[in-house]
Design an enzyme around this catalytic site. Structure first.
Site, short mmCIF file in Angstrom:
data_model
loop_
_atom_site.label_atom_id
_atom_site.label_comp_id
_atom_site.label_asym_id
_atom_site.label_seq_id
_atom_site.Cartn_x
_atom_site.Cartn_y
_atom_site.Cartn_z
N LYS A 16 6.25 -98.16 -2.52
CA LYS A 16 7.55 -98.79 -2.31
C LYS A 16 7.92 -99.19 -3.23
O LYS A 16 9.10 -99.88 -3.38
CB LYS A 16 7.65 -98.66 -0.85
CG LYS A 16 7.29 -99.21 0.08
CD LYS A 16 7.71 -98.34 0.94
CE LYS A 16 7.15 -99.39 2.51
NZ LYS A 16 5.80 -100.27 2.73
N ARG A 91 11.71 -101.17 10.65
CA ARG A 91 10.24 -100.81 10.69
C ARG A 91 9.91 -99.90 12.38
O ARG A 91 8.83 -98.52 12.55
CB ARG A 91 9.33 -101.66 10.94
CG ARG A 91 7.99 -101.76 10.74
CD ARG A 91 7.31 -101.30 9.29
NE ARG A 91 6.08 -102.46 9.03
CZ ARG A 91 6.05 -103.84 7.66
NH1 ARG A 91 6.79 -103.31 6.32
NH2 ARG A 91 5.06 -103.50 7.54
N ARG A 128 -6.12 -103.28 -4.30
CA ARG A 128 -5.06 -103.96 -4.54
C ARG A 128 -4.96 -104.97 -4.52
O ARG A 128 -5.82 -106.06 -3.85
CB ARG A 128 -3.70 -103.34 -2.89
CG ARG A 128 -2.31 -104.41 -3.70
CD ARG A 128 -1.69 -103.93 -2.84
NE ARG A 128 -1.61 -103.69 -1.11
CZ ARG A 128 -0.50 -103.88 -0.69
NH1 ARG A 128 0.76 -103.01 -1.09
NH2 ARG A 128 -0.92 -104.19 0.71
N ARG A 160 -5.58 -108.93 -0.24
CA ARG A 160 -4.57 -109.47 0.94
C ARG A 160 -5.36 -109.04 2.18
O ARG A 160 -6.23 -107.97 1.74
CB ARG A 160 -3.24 -108.43 1.37
CG ARG A 160 -2.36 -109.00 0.57
CD ARG A 160 -0.82 -108.72 0.40
NE ARG A 160 -0.62 -107.55 2.01
CZ ARG A 160 0.29 -107.06 1.82
NH1 ARG A 160 1.55 -106.67 1.23
NH2 ARG A 160 0.29 -106.05 3.24
N ARG A 171 -2.88 -100.47 10.31
CA ARG A 171 -1.41 -100.09 9.77
C ARG A 171 -1.28 -99.02 10.06
O ARG A 171 0.15 -98.49 9.54
CB ARG A 171 -1.54 -100.94 8.62
CG ARG A 171 -1.65 -102.75 8.66
CD ARG A 171 -1.77 -103.47 7.18
NE ARG A 171 -0.60 -103.42 6.88
CZ ARG A 171 -0.71 -103.47 5.29
NH1 ARG A 171 -2.04 -103.25 5.13
NH2 ARG A 171 0.21 -103.40 4.34
P1 AMP Z 1 4.53 -105.50 4.10
O1 AMP Z 1 4.20 -106.55 2.78
O2 AMP Z 1 5.30 -104.56 4.35
O3 AMP Z 1 2.73 -103.98 4.58
O4 AMP Z 1 4.21 -105.93 5.64
C1 AMP Z 1 2.71 -107.40 5.95
C2 AMP Z 1 3.49 -108.17 7.33
O5 AMP Z 1 4.40 -108.19 7.90
C3 AMP Z 1 3.43 -105.89 8.09
O6 AMP Z 1 1.47 -105.93 8.70
C4 AMP Z 1 3.64 -106.73 9.52
O7 AMP Z 1 2.38 -108.28 9.89
C5 AMP Z 1 4.75 -108.03 8.83
N1 AMP Z 1 6.15 -107.31 8.60
C6 AMP Z 1 6.80 -107.39 7.23
N2 AMP Z 1 7.86 -106.62 7.60
C7 AMP Z 1 8.12 -105.98 9.46
C8 AMP Z 1 8.61 -105.71 10.09
N3 AMP Z 1 9.91 -105.03 9.52
N4 AMP Z 1 9.00 -105.86 11.46
C9 AMP Z 1 7.84 -106.21 11.71
N5 AMP Z 1 6.32 -106.69 11.14
C10 AMP Z 1 6.77 -106.84 10.14
#
Ligand code: AMP
Length: 216
Positions: A16, A91, A128, A160, A171
């Protein structure tokens, strides 16, 4: 012309981020990723960044209040005036409610769901590699020109912490639990575009672009 707000849903590793970036360039709209905003705070070692670092590393969600603070600040910037794309936000149902309270009735919401099976998520995320500048690669499907180095800025790429298999599994479970009500909402509002995320990046992009243009 109503303000267009695109919400990108999909499990981690669904692509995405890649697709929303391309659509953002085509539609000249900023792409706002809460994950990236949080990682930026971590990189610059802000108070917020220090507060959330451990949660992110463990694949745990950051509190809705913190996310509200970040998003509210980001949406107040001028580049969101014509619309924007959200990646990784909202989220959960609480964040959706919060987002709605920041939008106007005339704003048009279009949701995109990119679907991929769990096995594919694990395969993709374990390969990744990312850069601090925001660029993302995959060691097999989208390798950088020079192994281990970013094509954009030349910095060293890294894995990461939350792309480790046991954290990926957590996740995934969290994504499924939290995204259910959001997708239901988008489906009921007749503005959900579902895309098969296992096709090639190019194929997904073309399909998505066509379907988004039909929404105009
Ligand atoms: P992502 O890059 O979207 O996979 O996000 C990485 C991490 O950031 C997630 O595993 C959460 O710890 C935190 N995170 C990102 N977006 C959110 C959100 N909308 N609500 C809560 N935690 C978030």
């Amino acid at each position: 012309m109503p303000k267009h707000i695109y919400l990108f849903f999909g499990p981690p590793g669904s692509g995405k981020g890649t697709q929303s970036d391309r659509i953002g360039k085509d539609f000249k709209l900023p792409v706002i990723s809460t994950g990236e905003l949080l990682r930026h705070e971590e990189t610059i070692k802000s108070a917020l960044g220090k507060r959330v670092a451990k949660l992110i590393d463990q694949g745990k969600l950051v509190s809705d209040a913190t996310i509200h603070e970040l998003i509210k600040q980001r949406l107040s910037l001028k580049d969101t005036a014509k619309g924007f794309i959200l990646d990784g936000y909202p989220r959960d149902a609480e964040q959706l409610k919060d987002l709605m309270s920041m939008l106007k009735k005339t704003d048009k919401i279009i949701a995109v769901e990119i679907k991929i099976p769990d096995k594919e998520v694990i395969n993709r995320l374990s390969g990744r590699r990312v850069c601090d500048c925001g660029a993302t690669y995959h060691i097999v499907y989208n390798p950088p020109k020079v192994a281990g180095r970013c094509d954009v800025c030349g910095k060293k790429l890294y894995i990461r912490h939350d792309d480790k298999p046991e954290i990926i599994k957590k996740r995934l479970v969290d994504y499924k639990l939290a995204s259910g009500p959001l997708l239901k909402y988008a489906h009921q509002a007749h503005n959900l575009i579902s895309i098969d995320g296992t096709a090639s990046v190019e194929h997904i992009y073309e399909d998505l672009l066509k379907r988004l243009e039909n929404q105009e």
